[in-house]
Design an enzyme around this catalytic site. Structure first.
Site, PDB file in Angstrom:
ATOM      1  N   ILE A  77       0.989  -1.057  -0.229  1.00 16.65           N
ATOM      2  CA  ILE A  77       0.061   0.067  -0.013  1.00 16.65           C
ATOM      3  C   ILE A  77       0.685   0.933  -0.222  1.00 16.65           C
ATOM      4  O   ILE A  77       2.367   1.484   0.947  1.00 16.65           O
ATOM      5  CB  ILE A  77      -0.964  -0.121   1.661  1.00 16.65           C
ATOM      6  CG1 ILE A  77      -2.019  -1.155   1.342  1.00 16.65           C
ATOM      7  CG2 ILE A  77      -1.558   1.053   1.531  1.00 16.65           C
ATOM      8  CD1 ILE A  77      -2.929  -1.362   2.266  1.00 16.65           C
ATOM      9  N   CYS A  78       0.654   2.209  -0.632  1.00 17.24           N
ATOM     10  CA  CYS A  78       1.636   3.515  -0.938  1.00 17.24           C
ATOM     11  C   CYS A  78       0.928   4.267   0.075  1.00 17.24           C
ATOM     12  O   CYS A  78       0.168   4.850   0.762  1.00 17.24           O
ATOM     13  CB  CYS A  78       1.059   4.127  -2.100  1.00 17.24           C
ATOM     14  SG  CYS A  78       1.725   6.507  -2.924  1.00 17.24           S
TER      15      CYS A  78
END
Lengths: 130, 98
Positions: A77-78
């Site tokens: 996940i960014c």
């Protein structure tokens, strides 16, 4: 062949997360390697364990977690997109003084460099979004 | 250098198909997925734009929208997710026209 998958859309919005999941599953069934699945923009919402869809509906988040457990997938996940949208793991909770976490099993939070690395290390980058 | 082009929005909603077809070259394949499958209907407004191109459509997305294969443009290939993976592997690059 080595694939990296990018998901730019949250669950239950249109179809991007479903398409990405079905593509990833089919690629694994054909013996390909999924180097990484990178969740960017609203796609980070695929990584909260607090969703509770109706029983007769698919559970998009659990489906990713289960696939990750079965095939040892790297679901990333960014971090900047996650901070904006409230997707939190232990490290982020501590760093930003939050009182809870919500990251789903099999997901981890990291930076955009992980997407670039995925693009470099894989033979194909397939993007699903809105 | 061959490319798999992905279009996932209806031609009645976005202009991503128009943008895409301007870049499709010999040896490329255009795969219509999600709401993009509406472009493959022979009676649709996009059908003329696809003539002469190598076009495939994702079967499960077609079925989900109640479109039978008889209603497609002649020559359009129907593939499943395994076929989608095969196309992505067969072409040198994959471009999503989001």
């Amino acid at each position: 062949m080595k694939f990296t998958i990018q998901v730019n859309e949250g669950p239950y919005q249109h179809q991007a997360s479903d398409s990405a999941y079905q593509f990833t599953k089919a690629a694994l069934e054909k013996g390909h390697e999924i180097f990484r699945v990178f969740f960017y923009h609203d796609g980070v919402n695929n990584g909260t364990r607090l969703t509770k869809p109706p029983q007769d509906d698919r559970n998009v988040v659990n489906r990713w977690s289960d696939l990750a457990a079965k095939h040892n997938l790297d679901l990333v996940i960014c971090v900047a997109a996650a901070q904006r949208r409230g997707i939190v793991d232990d490290g982020e909770a501590k760093r930003n003084g939050k009182d809870a976490t919500n990251i789903a099993p099999g997901f981890r939070i990291s930076g955009l460099g992980q997407l670039v690395e995925g693009a470099i290390q894989s033979e194909r980058l397939v993007v699903f979004g809105d | 250098m061959s490319m798999l082009h992905l279009v996932n929005k209806s031609p009645y909603e976005r202009n991503s198909l128009d943008t895409c077809v301007g870049y499709v070259k010999e040896g490329d394949t255009l795969l219509l997925i999600e709401d993009g499958v509406y472009a493959a209907m022979s009676s649709g407004k996009a059908s003329a734009k696809l003539s002469g191109l190598d076009v495939a459509v994702l079967g499960p997305d077609l079925a989900a929208r109640g479109i039978s294969e008889e209603r497609l443009i002649d020559g359009v290939a129907v593939v499943d997710y395994a076929g989608f993976v095969d196309l992505a592997a067969a072409k040198d690059k994959v471009q999503s026209w989001l």
